[in-house]
Enzyme design. Structure first.
Site, PDB file in Angstrom:
ATOM      1  N   ASP A  30     -27.595 -45.298 -48.249  1.00  0.00           N
ATOM      2  CA  ASP A  30     -26.884 -45.511 -49.247  1.00  0.00           C
ATOM      3  C   ASP A  30     -26.131 -44.901 -50.336  1.00  0.00           C
ATOM      4  O   ASP A  30     -25.282 -44.909 -51.194  1.00  0.00           O
ATOM      5  CB  ASP A  30     -27.638 -46.998 -50.284  1.00  0.00           C
ATOM      6  CG  ASP A  30     -28.837 -46.833 -50.669  1.00  0.00           C
ATOM      7  OD1 ASP A  30     -29.108 -45.491 -50.717  1.00  0.00           O
ATOM      8  OD2 ASP A  30     -28.343 -47.547 -51.688  1.00  0.00           O
ATOM      9  N   GLU A  61     -28.262 -42.453 -51.984  1.00  0.00           N
ATOM     10  CA  GLU A  61     -29.532 -42.378 -52.970  1.00  0.00           C
ATOM     11  C   GLU A  61     -29.603 -41.023 -52.867  1.00  0.00           C
ATOM     12  O   GLU A  61     -30.480 -40.570 -51.596  1.00  0.00           O
ATOM     13  CB  GLU A  61     -29.931 -43.334 -53.575  1.00  0.00           C
ATOM     14  CG  GLU A  61     -29.442 -44.978 -54.581  1.00  0.00           C
ATOM     15  CD  GLU A  61     -30.179 -45.721 -54.549  1.00  0.00           C
ATOM     16  OE1 GLU A  61     -31.338 -45.803 -54.162  1.00  0.00           O
ATOM     17  OE2 GLU A  61     -29.873 -47.056 -55.463  1.00  0.00           O
ATOM     18  N   GLN A 101     -19.101 -29.592 -73.633  1.00  0.00           N
ATOM     19  CA  GLN A 101     -18.779 -30.652 -74.551  1.00  0.00           C
ATOM     20  C   GLN A 101     -19.820 -31.101 -75.719  1.00  0.00           C
ATOM     21  O   GLN A 101     -20.748 -31.681 -75.336  1.00  0.00           O
ATOM     22  CB  GLN A 101     -18.375 -31.749 -73.511  1.00  0.00           C
ATOM     23  CG  GLN A 101     -17.756 -33.064 -74.359  1.00  0.00           C
ATOM     24  CD  GLN A 101     -16.900 -34.567 -73.120  1.00  0.00           C
ATOM     25  OE1 GLN A 101     -17.616 -34.023 -71.993  1.00  0.00           O
ATOM     26  NE2 GLN A 101     -16.347 -35.406 -73.962  1.00  0.00           N
ATOM     27  N   HIS A 114     -23.068 -22.405 -73.424  1.00  0.00           N
ATOM     28  CA  HIS A 114     -21.804 -22.124 -73.979  1.00  0.00           C
ATOM     29  C   HIS A 114     -21.751 -21.738 -75.562  1.00  0.00           C
ATOM     30  O   HIS A 114     -21.302 -20.879 -76.678  1.00  0.00           O
ATOM     31  CB  HIS A 114     -21.410 -22.550 -73.950  1.00  0.00           C
ATOM     32  CG  HIS A 114     -19.560 -23.187 -73.462  1.00  0.00           C
ATOM     33  ND1 HIS A 114     -18.681 -21.277 -74.125  1.00  0.00           N
ATOM     34  CD2 HIS A 114     -18.671 -23.213 -74.733  1.00  0.00           C
ATOM     35  CE1 HIS A 114     -17.494 -21.663 -74.137  1.00  0.00           C
ATOM     36  NE2 HIS A 114     -17.497 -22.796 -74.914  1.00  0.00           N
ATOM     37  N   LYS A 165      -8.254 -16.969 -78.786  1.00  0.00           N
ATOM     38  CA  LYS A 165      -7.632 -17.957 -77.866  1.00  0.00           C
ATOM     39  C   LYS A 165      -7.578 -19.059 -78.610  1.00  0.00           C
ATOM     40  O   LYS A 165      -8.061 -19.148 -80.289  1.00  0.00           O
ATOM     41  CB  LYS A 165      -9.843 -18.342 -77.937  1.00  0.00           C
ATOM     42  CG  LYS A 165     -10.220 -19.712 -77.194  1.00  0.00           C
ATOM     43  CD  LYS A 165     -10.973 -20.058 -76.467  1.00  0.00           C
ATOM     44  CE  LYS A 165     -11.943 -19.241 -76.158  1.00  0.00           C
ATOM     45  NZ  LYS A 165     -12.988 -20.051 -75.471  1.00  0.00           N
ATOM     46  N   ARG A 183      -6.901 -22.652 -78.555  1.00  0.00           N
ATOM     47  CA  ARG A 183      -7.734 -24.245 -78.109  1.00  0.00           C
ATOM     48  C   ARG A 183      -6.403 -25.434 -78.239  1.00  0.00           C
ATOM     49  O   ARG A 183      -6.207 -26.096 -79.118  1.00  0.00           O
ATOM     50  CB  ARG A 183      -8.522 -24.665 -78.048  1.00  0.00           C
ATOM     51  CG  ARG A 183      -9.309 -25.912 -77.028  1.00  0.00           C
ATOM     52  CD  ARG A 183     -10.423 -26.391 -78.280  1.00  0.00           C
ATOM     53  NE  ARG A 183     -11.234 -25.460 -77.397  1.00  0.00           N
ATOM     54  CZ  ARG A 183     -12.248 -25.648 -75.976  1.00  0.00           C
ATOM     55  NH1 ARG A 183     -11.809 -25.999 -74.760  1.00  0.00           N
ATOM     56  NH2 ARG A 183     -12.275 -24.480 -75.205  1.00  0.00           N
ATOM     57  N   ASP A 213     -17.974 -12.873 -70.182  1.00  0.00           N
ATOM     58  CA  ASP A 213     -18.088 -14.404 -70.563  1.00  0.00           C
ATOM     59  C   ASP A 213     -19.219 -14.468 -70.179  1.00  0.00           C
ATOM     60  O   ASP A 213     -19.994 -14.416 -69.571  1.00  0.00           O
ATOM     61  CB  ASP A 213     -16.359 -14.782 -69.814  1.00  0.00           C
ATOM     62  CG  ASP A 213     -15.804 -16.426 -70.968  1.00  0.00           C
ATOM     63  OD1 ASP A 213     -16.799 -16.602 -71.773  1.00  0.00           O
ATOM     64  OD2 ASP A 213     -14.807 -16.490 -70.503  1.00  0.00           O
TER      65      ASP A 213
END
Length: 285
Positions: free
Chosen positions: A33, A35, A90, A122, A184, A186, A210
């Site tokens: 299924d 999983e 985020q 980050h 930079k 944004r 980076d």
């Protein structure tokens, strides 16, 4: 004992060598299924070190299963190592109604870990989303190792002023050179414009440093400007070489001589290991 996630086999093996600890017989399966199932066989001991980068949503679930399997096996302490923490970028809601995804995944991971260690997040502030707070370690100094020893008047560039310490770390490990940063801007959560600073680059080797390279779109545009300004060779280094989709092609077309990363994400460009930095953090506690 070291328990390796599916996406962290190389760094888990390197960490096992650094610590002289065994690797658990971890297995991964998928039910009809869809999983997932991550199991650790007959592993047992006092401390389980779960080493699992989470570049995909499935990887997050496998990590939670490995933590739970370690508890079920009776390990007294479960330490979770996130060489690369997915969703960490985020770290705030960019628009109304959005989640703080880094906080959401940190809370989930915290429920199964006594300690959490992550590599060059980050934003280091994401460590505070864990309970207790996660420990951040850096592997940026390792990025100097694959660079040529005969760089011409090298210039080390970070993607913005906030990440200039990364460039300074690589510069110091390499033995010298000037440090500067890109400008930079944004425009939204996904639209970022990066342009080189006014530092003189003509005839100089440039090392772009980076923490993570994802699609390579903004980076390739900036590298293209460096090429137009007469830079000699341009090398791109990053701790986390996510390099999604055609990122490598974009950077190569822009004129990058080479791309170097660590093994926090396993890619052909993973030239050095972050395992020593993680081992040091584990040995300190």
């Amino acid at each position: 004992m070291i328990l390796s996630g599916r996406h962290s086999q190389s760094i888990a093996a390197a960490l096992a060598r650094e610590l002289d600890e065994p690797l658990a017989p971890v297995a991964f399966d998928r039910f009809p299924d869809g999983e997932l199932m991550a199991s650790i066989g007959q592993a047992s001991g006092e401390r389980a070190v779960v080493v699992a980068s989470t570049p995909t949503s499935d990887a997050h679930l496998e990590l939670l299963q490995l933590q739970d399997a370690a508890r079920e096996a009776g390990f007294e302490e479960v330490v979770t190592v996130l060489p690369y923490m997915g969703y960490a970028r985020q770290d705030r809601a960019f628009e109304a109604g959005e989640p703080v995804s880094a906080r959401a995944v940190a809370r989930a991971i915290s429920t199964g870990a006594d300690r959490v260690i992550t590599v060059d997040p980050h934003e280091e502030a994401v460590c505070d989303f864990f309970e207790p707070s996660a420990t951040a370690v850096t592997a940026a100094d390792r990025l100097a190792e694959p660079l040529p020893e005969d760089l011409t008047d090298p210039l080390y560039l970070s993607p913005d002023a906030g990440a200039i310490e990364l460039a300074e770390t690589v510069r110091n490990a390499a033995g010298g050179g000037e440090v500067d940063y890109f400008e930079k801007t944004r425009h939204s959560g996904s639209d970022v414009e990066v342009t080189p600073s006014d530092a003189a680059v003509e005839g100089r080797d440039v090392v772009v440093v980076d923490d993570i390279i994802a699609t390579g779109s903004t980076m390739s545009e900036a590298v293209g400007v460096l090429d137009e300004r007469g830079a000699a060779d341009v090398y791109v280094t990053c701790v986390h070489p996510l390099l999604a989709s055609n990122a490598v092609t974009k950077l190569s077309r822009a004129g990058v001589a080479a791309i170097y990363g660590t093994d926090t994400i396993e890619r052909p460009q993973s030239e050095v290991s972050a395992a020593p930095a993680i081992a040091d953090a584990l040995d300190r506690n």
